[in-house]
Write a protein that holds these residues in place. Structure first.
Motif, PDB file in Angstrom:
ATOM      1  N   GLY A  81       7.720  -5.681  19.786  1.00 23.72           N
ATOM      2  CA  GLY A  81       7.216  -4.627  20.524  1.00 23.72           C
ATOM      3  C   GLY A  81       8.526  -3.863  20.981  1.00 23.72           C
ATOM      4  N   LYS A  82       8.140  -3.388  21.695  1.00 29.81           N
ATOM      5  CA  LYS A  82       9.499  -2.096  21.953  1.00 29.81           C
ATOM      6  C   LYS A  82      10.480  -2.538  22.644  1.00 29.81           C
ATOM      7  N   ASN A  83      10.437  -2.615  23.395  1.00 29.84           N
ATOM      8  CA  ASN A  83      11.085  -3.300  24.699  1.00 29.84           C
ATOM      9  C   ASN A  83      11.142  -4.906  24.356  1.00 29.84           C
ATOM     10  N   VAL A  84      12.108  -5.486  24.305  1.00 30.70           N
ATOM     11  CA  VAL A  84      12.669  -6.326  23.677  1.00 30.70           C
ATOM     12  C   VAL A  84      14.130  -7.327  24.367  1.00 30.70           C
ATOM     13  N   PHE A  85      14.733  -8.468  24.260  1.00 33.20           N
ATOM     14  CA  PHE A  85      16.404  -8.394  24.710  1.00 33.20           C
ATOM     15  C   PHE A  85      15.820  -9.763  24.650  1.00 33.20           C
ATOM     16  N   TYR A  86      17.418 -10.232  24.028  1.00 35.62           N
ATOM     17  CA  TYR A  86      17.528 -11.618  23.493  1.00 35.62           C
ATOM     18  C   TYR A  86      18.799 -11.809  25.363  1.00 35.62           C
ATOM     19  N   ILE A  87      18.090 -12.984  26.084  1.00 35.20           N
ATOM     20  CA  ILE A  87      19.037 -13.413  27.530  1.00 35.20           C
ATOM     21  C   ILE A  87      19.442 -14.221  26.631  1.00 35.20           C
ATOM     22  N   GLU A  88      20.903 -14.807  27.403  1.00 32.81           N
ATOM     23  CA  GLU A  88      21.578 -16.252  26.818  1.00 32.81           C
ATOM     24  C   GLU A  88      22.481 -16.294  28.471  1.00 32.81           C
ATOM     25  N   GLU A  89      22.467 -17.417  29.331  1.00 37.98           N
ATOM     26  CA  GLU A  89      22.856 -17.305  30.443  1.00 37.98           C
ATOM     27  C   GLU A  89      23.828 -18.410  30.858  1.00 37.98           C
ATOM     28  N   TYR A  90      25.090 -18.983  30.980  1.00 40.20           N
ATOM     29  CA  TYR A  90      25.710 -20.176  30.641  1.00 40.20           C
ATOM     30  C   TYR A  90      25.875 -20.258  32.529  1.00 40.20           C
ATOM     31  N   LEU A  91      26.732 -21.476  32.177  1.00 37.42           N
ATOM     32  CA  LEU A  91      27.316 -22.048  33.744  1.00 37.42           C
ATOM     33  C   LEU A  91      28.698 -21.368  33.722  1.00 37.42           C
ATOM     34  N   ASP A  92      29.484 -21.617  35.171  1.00 39.39           N
ATOM     35  CA  ASP A  92      30.411 -22.117  35.673  1.00 39.39           C
ATOM     36  C   ASP A  92      31.634 -21.694  34.689  1.00 39.39           C
ATOM     37  N   ASN A  93      31.177 -20.709  34.227  1.00 37.22           N
ATOM     38  CA  ASN A  93      32.896 -19.148  33.527  1.00 37.22           C
ATOM     39  C   ASN A  93      32.743 -19.518  32.043  1.00 37.22           C
ATOM     40  N   ASP A  94      31.752 -20.673  31.215  1.00 35.94           N
ATOM     41  CA  ASP A  94      32.148 -21.417  29.967  1.00 35.94           C
ATOM     42  C   ASP A  94      30.967 -21.290  29.568  1.00 35.94           C
ATOM     43  N   PRO A  95      31.566 -20.257  28.503  1.00 33.31           N
ATOM     44  CA  PRO A  95      30.375 -19.838  27.381  1.00 33.31           C
ATOM     45  C   PRO A  95      30.163 -20.925  27.323  1.00 33.31           C
ATOM     46  N   LYS A  96      30.095 -22.053  26.967  1.00 36.95           N
ATOM     47  CA  LYS A  96      29.268 -23.107  26.223  1.00 36.95           C
ATOM     48  C   LYS A  96      29.188 -24.017  27.001  1.00 36.95           C
ATOM     49  N   ASN A  97      28.647 -23.367  28.484  1.00 35.17           N
ATOM     50  CA  ASN A  97      27.605 -24.382  28.826  1.00 35.17           C
ATOM     51  C   ASN A  97      26.617 -23.429  29.177  1.00 35.17           C
ATOM     52  N   VAL A  98      25.918 -23.042  27.982  1.00 33.83           N
ATOM     53  CA  VAL A  98      24.533 -22.320  28.243  1.00 33.83           C
ATOM     54  C   VAL A  98      23.187 -23.801  28.954  1.00 33.83           C
ATOM     55  N   PHE A  99      22.899 -22.766  29.758  1.00 34.64           N
ATOM     56  CA  PHE A  99      21.053 -23.264  30.311  1.00 34.64           C
ATOM     57  C   PHE A  99      20.088 -22.824  29.920  1.00 34.64           C
ATOM     58  N   ARG A 100      20.533 -21.216  29.854  1.00 31.44           N
ATOM     59  CA  ARG A 100      18.828 -21.167  29.701  1.00 31.44           C
ATOM     60  C   ARG A 100      18.853 -19.658  28.187  1.00 31.44           C
ATOM     61  N   GLN A 101      18.007 -19.536  27.653  1.00 29.29           N
ATOM     62  CA  GLN A 101      17.885 -18.786  26.842  1.00 29.29           C
ATOM     63  C   GLN A 101      16.693 -18.491  26.529  1.00 29.29           C
ATOM     64  N   ARG A 102      16.155 -17.108  26.433  1.00 36.50           N
ATOM     65  CA  ARG A 102      14.626 -16.226  26.465  1.00 36.50           C
ATOM     66  C   ARG A 102      14.937 -14.918  25.089  1.00 36.50           C
ATOM     67  N   ILE A 103      13.588 -14.849  24.896  1.00 40.11           N
ATOM     68  CA  ILE A 103      13.318 -13.730  24.795  1.00 40.11           C
ATOM     69  C   ILE A 103      12.117 -12.974  25.916  1.00 40.11           C
ATOM     70  N   VAL A 104      12.809 -11.729  26.134  1.00 43.34           N
ATOM     71  CA  VAL A 104      12.077 -10.883  26.945  1.00 43.34           C
ATOM     72  C   VAL A 104      11.207  -9.958  26.667  1.00 43.34           C
ATOM     73  N   ILE A 105      10.305  -9.461  26.858  1.00 43.56           N
ATOM     74  CA  ILE A 105       9.578  -8.701  26.463  1.00 43.56           C
ATOM     75  C   ILE A 105       8.771  -7.293  26.975  1.00 43.56           C
ATOM     76  N   PHE A 106       8.711  -6.569  27.424  1.00 46.59           N
ATOM     77  CA  PHE A 106       8.790  -5.950  28.261  1.00 46.59           C
ATOM     78  C   PHE A 106       7.360  -4.659  28.013  1.00 46.59           C
ATOM     79  N   SER A 107       6.626  -4.148  28.869  1.00 47.20           N
ATOM     80  CA  SER A 107       5.113  -4.335  28.431  1.00 47.20           C
ATOM     81  C   SER A 107       4.654  -3.572  29.810  1.00 47.20           C
ATOM     82  N   THR A 108       4.232  -1.657  30.016  1.00 50.14           N
ATOM     83  CA  THR A 108       3.040  -1.423  30.764  1.00 50.14           C
ATOM     84  C   THR A 108       1.545  -2.116  30.764  1.00 50.14           C
ATOM     85  N   ASP A 109       1.699  -2.617  32.520  1.00 50.08           N
ATOM     86  CA  ASP A 109       0.340  -2.962  32.369  1.00 50.08           C
ATOM     87  C   ASP A 109      -0.856  -2.020  33.297  1.00 50.08           C
ATOM     88  N   GLY A 110      -1.669  -1.281  32.741  1.00 56.76           N
ATOM     89  CA  GLY A 110      -2.163   0.199  33.225  1.00 56.76           C
ATOM     90  C   GLY A 110      -3.618  -0.476  34.853  1.00 56.76           C
TER      91      GLY A 110
END
Length: 337
Positions: A81-110
């Protein structure tokens, strides 16, 4: 025939769209642009953790939140799609402690006149750690590389000066038997804050299974990026050791450097605060320098929240940071004539 021509001419003169043109117009376009603009960036709930520590035993352990840092990077993946994001989340101020990754896709629902957000997980996610700084890792992703969750899309609506999103109640269901449960996922987004409830409740009695109750969200604030350097002066002169290009963010971000002369490690810390206890200047950027592992600072400065350059010097050490995009001439222009 003549009357039809007159009506069409009048419509053109008045700027009225034809049915086909009207169908192409999306009334959610403006909100989608603003929502995705605010959604992009980094967010962290370090301030929430700091205030919860101040409460001590008055706040039960089960009610405390874990520190989360989330990175929302817009990526060019037209296959989704046109509005796509990569999401990466980590815990306790440690970039190596990744606990979630997502591709987020936005669209409109008429049909619902809402903005829809799908958040599929990435199979073999470890292969894509750090893709926020190297989006080329994601270029060849296909739908087969993702896990879509039926009934788990978030629907956003604009309410006054913020957006609110949630999953349709009891539509995101998983698990078996007594552990069959549904996701409670609510989001609030403004220009500088991102709050989130992320919990699961049992289908049998709506009791909380994992996470925090609806009235106890993770309260994340936008983390502003700074570029920093630490200077170890020799005989109080600038000719000593300099460690440059240290990345730091404004929501409890830290960076460190080791002094070669004695092997001691020093750390800088930045907190953009919204302090509830003051009436005068309650918002500020706190910037400190300390020996790593020590709570007590050897020097600190308190700065206006709009500051684009901050610094501190103590014990023959100087630490200086500037906002990404900062130009030194900005400071010169602020000097009195």
């Amino acid at each position: 025939m003549k009357s039809l021509f007159v009506l069409m001419l009048a419509a053109l003169m008045l700027g009225i769209a034809s049915p086909a043109e009207a169908a192409d117009r999306d009334p959610m376009t403006r909100d989608l642009i603003l929502l995705t603009d605010w959604f992009e960036g980094n967010f962290d709930n370090e301030e929430q953790i700091w205030f919860q520590k101040l409460q001590g035993d008055a706040l039960a352990e089960k009610d405390r939140h874990q520190r989360i840092h989330t990175i929302h990077r817009r990526v060019d993946l037209p296959q989704f799609g046109k509005n796509v994001f990569y999401i990466e989340e980590y815990l306790d101020n440690d970039p190596k402690n990744v606990f979630r990754q997502r591709i987020v896709i936005f669209s409109t629902d008429g049909k619902t006149r809402q903005i829809r957000m799908a958040s599929p997980a990435i199979k073999n996610g470890k292969e894509f750690h750090g893709a926020y700084s190297d989006p080329s890792k994601l270029t060849h992703l296909t739908r087969d590389d993702l896990i879509f969750f039926e009934g788990c899309d978030v629907f956003w609506e604009r309410r006054a000066s913020q957006f609110e999103g949630q999953i349709i109640p009891k539509s995101c269901v998983y698990g078996e038997g007594e552990k069959r449960r549904y996701s409670l996922h609510k989001l609030w987004l403004s220009s500088d804050k991102f709050w989130r409830v992320d919990a699961s409740l049992l289908m049998s009695d709506d009791s909380l299974h994992v996470g925090h109750p609806e009235d106890m969200p993770h309260e994340m604030r936008r983390a502003l990026p700074f570029n920093c350097s630490i200077h170890f002066f020799a005989d109080n002169q600038f000719s000593g050791q300099v460690v440059e290009d240290l990345s730091l963010h404004s929501q409890g971000g830290t960076a460190s450097a080791t002094r070669k002369s004695d092997g001691r490690e020093f750390e800088i810390l930045m907190r953009e605060k919204e302090y509830p206890y003051y009436e005068t200047r309650p918002d500020f950027i706190y910037f400190s320098l300390r020996e790593k592992g020590q709570e007590r600072s050897i020097g600190f400065s308190v700065n206006d929240p709009s500051s684009r350059q901050v610094g501190v010097r103590a014990e023959s050490i100087g630490a200086f940071c500037h906002r990404d995009g900062y130009n030194f001439r900005e400071s010169l222009e602020l000097l009195p004539e």
